[in-house]
Design an enzyme around this catalytic site. Structure first.
Site, PDB file in Angstrom:
ATOM      1  N   GLY A 162      44.203   2.614 -13.171  1.00  0.00           N
ATOM      2  CA  GLY A 162      44.463   2.521 -14.611  1.00  0.00           C
ATOM      3  C   GLY A 162      45.577   1.533 -14.901  1.00  0.00           C
ATOM      4  CB  ALA A 205      59.004  -9.486 -10.506  1.00  0.00           C
ATOM      5  NE  ARG A 245      40.265   4.807 -13.158  1.00  0.00           N
ATOM      6  CZ  ARG A 245      41.556   5.146 -13.226  1.00  0.00           C
ATOM      7  NH1 ARG A 245      42.262   5.273 -12.137  1.00  0.00           N
ATOM      8  NH2 ARG A 245      42.122   5.362 -14.402  1.00  0.00           N
ATOM      9  N   GLY A 271      48.589   3.074  -8.623  1.00  0.00           N
ATOM     10  CA  GLY A 271      48.979   4.470  -8.463  1.00  0.00           C
ATOM     11  C   GLY A 271      48.648   5.007  -7.072  1.00  0.00           C
ATOM     12  CG  ASP A 272      48.136   9.209  -6.562  1.00  0.00           C
ATOM     13  OD1 ASP A 272      47.361   8.611  -7.347  1.00  0.00           O
ATOM     14  OD2 ASP A 272      48.279  10.437  -6.555  1.00  0.00           O
ATOM     15  CB  THR A 308      50.241   5.468 -12.868  1.00  0.00           C
ATOM     16  OG1 THR A 308      49.611   6.464 -13.698  1.00  0.00           O
ATOM     17  CG2 THR A 308      51.208   6.189 -11.951  1.00  0.00           C
ATOM     18  CG  ASP A 330      48.690   9.827 -15.464  1.00  0.00           C
ATOM     19  OD1 ASP A 330      48.685   9.521 -16.672  1.00  0.00           O
ATOM     20  OD2 ASP A 330      47.657  10.094 -14.818  1.00  0.00           O
ATOM     21  CG  ASP A 336      50.239  10.879 -11.119  1.00  0.00           C
ATOM     22  OD1 ASP A 336      50.549   9.682 -11.075  1.00  0.00           O
ATOM     23  OD2 ASP A 336      49.048  11.267 -11.130  1.00  0.00           O
ATOM     24  N   GLY A 376      47.021  12.497 -18.853  1.00  0.00           N
ATOM     25  CA  GLY A 376      47.525  13.154 -17.657  1.00  0.00           C
ATOM     26  C   GLY A 376      46.490  14.137 -17.155  1.00  0.00           C
ATOM     27  NE  ARG A 377      40.732  12.060 -15.383  1.00  0.00           N
ATOM     28  CZ  ARG A 377      40.282  10.868 -14.956  1.00  0.00           C
ATOM     29  NH1 ARG A 377      40.198  10.612 -13.692  1.00  0.00           N
ATOM     30  NH2 ARG A 377      39.934   9.942 -15.813  1.00  0.00           N
ATOM     31  N   GLY A 420      59.989  17.693 -30.315  1.00  0.00           N
ATOM     32  CA  GLY A 420      60.295  19.019 -30.843  1.00  0.00           C
ATOM     33  C   GLY A 420      59.070  19.919 -30.936  1.00  0.00           C
ATOM     34  CB  SER A 449      54.031  22.487 -40.107  1.00  0.00           C
ATOM     35  OG  SER A 449      55.330  21.980 -39.893  1.00  0.00           O
ATOM     36  NE  ARG A 490      42.631  18.968 -40.624  1.00  0.00           N
ATOM     37  CZ  ARG A 490      42.182  20.057 -41.215  1.00  0.00           C
ATOM     38  NH1 ARG A 490      41.964  21.157 -40.518  1.00  0.00           N
ATOM     39  NH2 ARG A 490      41.936  20.071 -42.513  1.00  0.00           N
ATOM     40  CD  GLN A 494      48.695   9.240 -24.458  1.00  0.00           C
ATOM     41  OE1 GLN A 494      49.480  10.025 -23.962  1.00  0.00           O
ATOM     42  NE2 GLN A 494      47.400   9.469 -24.473  1.00  0.00           N
TER      43      GLN A 494
END
Ligand code: F6P
Length: 322
Positions: free
Chosen positions: A11, A22, A72, A102-103, A126, A128, A130, A171-172, A186, A216, A246, A254
């Site tokens: 991703g 760089a 992928r 990623g991993d 990534t 995520d 993770d 975030g799977r 918040g 709310s 909703r 994102q």
């Protein structure tokens, strides 16, 4: 070592371009020839690469996505695919490969090293966050700001209509985005795959919030929570307690956008150190940071490490949601 390659894989994440820049510029500075490999491992297998110079990466530091494009690749995850990739590298005299991803991408890089002796260095990127063995991955901070902006906007309309909103973030398998965005936004509750909160308890939380006079609420849900994310929570709230909800799924928004300062700086540091690691003789490592200091973590050790969720932060969020 005279020639290296660089690719982006998995991703996309904001800041990948800054890392590419760089790597290319450090390599040229250090007297190396550097090849940009398009479309990740799939492009490598197909020989889709070109020599890059400092001008090839001009004006990319501020751009999201990856100018190398990404993929992928199923083929690379099988040994014959990796053999083809190694052959392409040999044909171009490329001895070292920098993998920005990623991993899953790092597992592939480690196999390429083990089976074909290609020297590989991973740069963690990534949204995520993770990837174990490093403080933070490239793209995480930008994704947080994008998601938080959405939560802030939703709070305006939620408050105006006395509504309950569920906001699903990416975030799977990991709840790091949900946790940080939830705290910063918040949220009344933060639902992550690592610490599953029983749905009955979620319903109770909303009821309690009502009883305390909250008009709310925003609940942040990680995509991977309950196996189906916010839709599962929505159904539970509707069917078990009759709540009108909703639901907003932020999804791939994102992953887009210009990288924030911290991602650009991190990418610049890690890109620089990835090249230096190859030149210093590292064979199969990830460059990362540990309390902001550069580290070199063997790729073979990564599957044994895990990046747990910050449970104290989850607890703080719950306390602050009164
Ligand atoms: O790994 C990053 C990530 O954005 C995850 O959060 C998400 O589950 C996945 O990628 C989505 O993948 P794809 O872009 O293939 O739909």
């Amino acid at each position: 070592m005279k020639r290296i390659g660089v690719l982006t894989s998995g991703g996309d994440a904001p800041g990948m371009n800054a890392a590419l820049r760089a790597v290319v510029r450090t390599a040229v500075h250090d007297g190396l020839t550097v090849f940009g490999i398009y479309r990740g491992y799939q492009g490598l297998i197909e020989g889709d690469l070109a020599e890059f110079g400092p001008r090839s990466v001009a004006n990319v530091i501020q751009r999201g996505g990856t100018v190398l494009r990404t993929a992928r690749s199923e083929e690379f995850y099988e040994a014959p695919g990796r053999a083809k990739a190694a052959e392409v590298l040999r044909a171009h005299g490329i001895e070292g490969l920098v993998v920005i991803g990623g991993d899953g991408s790092f597992r592939g890089a480690e196999a390429l090293h083990r089976e074909h002796g290609v020297k590989v260095v991973g740069i963690p990127a990534t949204i995520d966050n993770d990837i174990a063995g490093t403080d933070v991955s490239i793209g995480f901070n930008t994704a947080l700001d994008v998601a938080l902006d959405a939560v802030d906007r939703l709070r305006d309309t939620a408050a105006s209509h006395d509504r309950l909103f569920l906001v699903e973030v990416m975030g799977r398998r990991a709840g790091h985005i949900a946790l940080h965005v939830g705290v910063a936004g918040g949220a009344e509750a933060i639902l992550v795959p690592e610490v599953p909160m029983p749905l009955e308890r979620v319903v109770d939380l909303v009821r309690d919030a009502d009883a305390r006079g909250k008009t709310s609420s925003i609940i942040v849900v990680a995509e991977g929570a309950y196996g189906g994310g916010a839709r599962v929570v929505e159904q539970a709230l509707r069917e078990r307690a009759g709540y009108e909800v909703r639901t907003v799924i932020l999804g791939h928004t994102q992953r887009g956008g210009s990288p924030v300062t911290r991602d650009r700086v991190l990418a610049s540091r890690l890109g620089f150190h990835a090249v230096r690691a190859l030149l210093a003789g590292d064979e199969a490592v990830m460059v990362g940071t540990d309390r902001r200091q550069i580290t070199h973590v063997p790729l073979s050790s990564l599957p044994g490490l895990s990046k747990g969720i910050d449970e104290e932060l989850l607890e703080i969020a719950a306390v602050l949601a009164v």
